[in-house]
Scaffold this active site. Structure first.
Site, PDB file in Angstrom:
ATOM      1  N   CYS A 135       0.808  -1.215   0.000  1.00 24.22           N
ATOM      2  CA  CYS A 135       0.000   0.000   0.000  1.00 24.22           C
ATOM      3  C   CYS A 135       0.847   1.273   0.000  1.00 24.22           C
ATOM      4  CB  CYS A 135      -0.939  -0.007   1.202  1.00 24.22           C
ATOM      5  SG  CYS A 135      -0.151  -0.490   2.738  1.00 24.22           S
ATOM      6  N   GLN A 162       2.285   5.475   8.769  1.00 20.58           N
ATOM      7  CA  GLN A 162       1.318   4.493   8.294  1.00 20.58           C
ATOM      8  C   GLN A 162       0.188   4.245   9.296  1.00 20.58           C
ATOM      9  OE1 GLN A 162       4.906   2.174   6.091  1.00 20.58           O
ATOM     10  NE2 GLN A 162       3.001   1.011   6.175  1.00 20.58           N
ATOM     11  N   ARG A 265       4.587   3.352  12.125  1.00 25.49           N
ATOM     12  CA  ARG A 265       3.143   3.228  12.385  1.00 25.49           C
ATOM     13  C   ARG A 265       2.729   4.397  13.264  1.00 25.49           C
ATOM     14  NH1 ARG A 265       0.416   0.090   9.400  1.00 25.49           N
ATOM     15  NH2 ARG A 265       1.395  -1.860  10.021  1.00 25.49           N
ATOM     16  N   HIS A 272      -2.384   6.269   4.753  1.00 24.36           N
ATOM     17  CA  HIS A 272      -0.934   6.329   4.937  1.00 24.36           C
ATOM     18  C   HIS A 272      -0.403   7.652   4.380  1.00 24.36           C
ATOM     19  CE1 HIS A 272      -1.047   2.306   6.239  1.00 24.36           C
ATOM     20  NE2 HIS A 272      -0.334   1.698   5.320  1.00 24.36           N
TER      21      HIS A 272
HETATM   22  N1  HSE Z   1       2.081  -3.462   5.049  1.00 25.08           N
HETATM   23  C1  HSE Z   1       1.236  -2.335   5.081  1.00 25.08           C
HETATM   24  C2  HSE Z   1       1.113  -1.787   6.476  1.00 25.08           C
HETATM   25  C3  HSE Z   1      -0.148  -2.613   4.587  1.00 25.08           C
HETATM   26  O1  HSE Z   1       1.377  -2.523   7.425  1.00 25.08           O
HETATM   27  O2  HSE Z   1       0.740  -0.638   6.626  1.00 25.08           O
HETATM   28  C4  HSE Z   1      -0.297  -3.458   3.392  1.00 25.08           C
HETATM   29  O3  HSE Z   1       0.394  -3.041   2.243  1.00 25.08           O
END
Ligand code: HSE
Length: 365
Positions: A135, A162, A265, A272
């Site tokens: 993503c 993210q 995160r 994102h």
């Molecule tokens: N790996 C990505 C995430 C989501 O953890 O934000 C999927 O592409």
């Protein structure tokens, strides 16, 4: 009409996919078949007045009847079923949201507004496996893919912000539950001393009251600069994907552009964002860069580099639930005339997951 099997339609990405397919009238162009790994024979979704009964997602015989299969079921399912299907000489098209097939030589990562030429060449060559990208990578390329396609990028760093949804539905709920507990605890201290409140919140974050089963650490009032598994070189797998998948999407595996950064995160829910440093291979006026980005697709919105526009538009709140990718804070950096600063934000479940799948279906149809 083509028989199209859909697996994993009840999950988060699958639900967004079905919604988008309904909105765009995709079901009128296909004969859909809905599969389940555990509830074959039971009632499936109702679409355009038709009630569908679920087929068995583990039955190779049944799956073999499909011209096209779209799987949002996850990597374990793909690893288990896809090889069996191919070994049974099934020659249909497999469109997948999971990452397991992405780096296979005979699979293409799909993001058609950016790499339609790569997709078309692959179809011509008889490639049958088409996989949605990571993503973060897809959203970055939806924003600034034109700079790569214009061959302007010497290297890039991407520092990401993210959303919880990248981990899945349970992760979103865990973030919201953490926020709820924090809100409840803070409520009766709001009139008091700020340092006491701060100390109480710090203590709360380390207490058993905050559930961290999914993230492994509190995300609310916090951030986690680690996404996915560790690689031997110190990167996370998510960080590795920025380099490997971007270059594969662009068809540049023989001549890759260096890309690296830190994936973080944060407490956004489903969009994102990322801060990009782009080293151009020549000096280009900001106005030209903005025009290139703006004209790259109907889904890009360049946001003026002002406090008002940035606060209003360059953020998860503005893009969540929409196909817009916003690109802003576009400016030359103090590092030199060939260094660009850019910030971008996009919905992780739409262009980041479901939308490239339904568009690939339409390309094949
Ligand atoms: N790996 C990505 C995430 C989501 O953890 O934000 C999927 O592409």
């Amino acid at each position: 009409m083509k028989n199209v099997g859909i697996i994993g339609w009840r999950g988060m990405v699958g639900s967004v996919l079905l919604d988008r397919m309904k909105t765009e009238g995709d079901f009128k162009k296909i004969t859909p078949h809905f599969y389940s790994t555990s509830q074959a024979g039971q009632k499936g979704p109702s679409i355009d007045g038709v009630d569908y009964t679920l087929l068995d997602a583990n039955s190779i015989e049944s799956l073999k009847e499909m011209d096209i299969i779209i799987s949002c079921q996850g990597g374990d399912y793909t690893k288990q079923v896809h090889p069996q299907l191919r070994q049974s000489n099934w020659n249909g098209y497999w469109i997948d949201a999971a990452s397991s097939l992405r780096m296979n030589e005979d699979a293409v990562i799909i993001l058609d507004p950016v790499n339609r030429n790569v997709i078309d060449q692959a179809i011509e060559k008889g490639i049958k496996d088409f996989v949605g990208g990571n993503c973060t990578v897809s959203l970055m390329l939806m924003g600034v893919g034109s700079l790569f396609n214009e061959n302007l990028v010497e290297w890039m760093t991407s520092m990401t912000y993210q959303a919880a949804s990248g981990g899945g539905a349970r992760h979103m709920k865990e973030l919201l539950t953490q926020m709820q507990v924090i809100g409840n605890n803070a409520a009766h201290m709001m009139d008091g001393d700020i340092l006491k409140l701060d100390a109480a919140m710090s203590k709360l974050l380390s207490s058993h009251e905050i559930n961290t089963d999914c993230f492994g650490a509190p995300l609310a009032l916090n951030l986690i600069p680690w996404i996915d598994s560790a690689l031997e070189n110190g990167q996370t797998r998510e960080e590795w994907k920025a380099f490997s998948e971007t270059n594969k999407i662009l068809g540049r595996q023989e001549n890759p552009i260096p890309i690296d950064g830190t994936c973080v995160r944060v407490g956004a829910l489903r969009s994102h964002s990322q801060a990009l440093t782009i080293k151009l291979n020549k000096s280009v006026e900001i106005k030209t860069i903005e025009e290139m980005i703006q004209s790259s697709s109907e889904w890009v919105e360049v946001v003026e580099n002002t406090p008002e526009a940035t606060r209003e538009k360059l953020c998860p709140r503005y893009v969540s639930g929409s196909l817009k990718t916003v690109v802003g804070r576009i400016r030359k950096m103090n590092l030199g005339d060939e260094y660009l600063n850019i910030f971008t934000s996009g919905d992780q479940l739409l262009w980041g997951a479901a939308e490239p799948l339904r568009r690939m279906l339409n390309i094949l149809l």
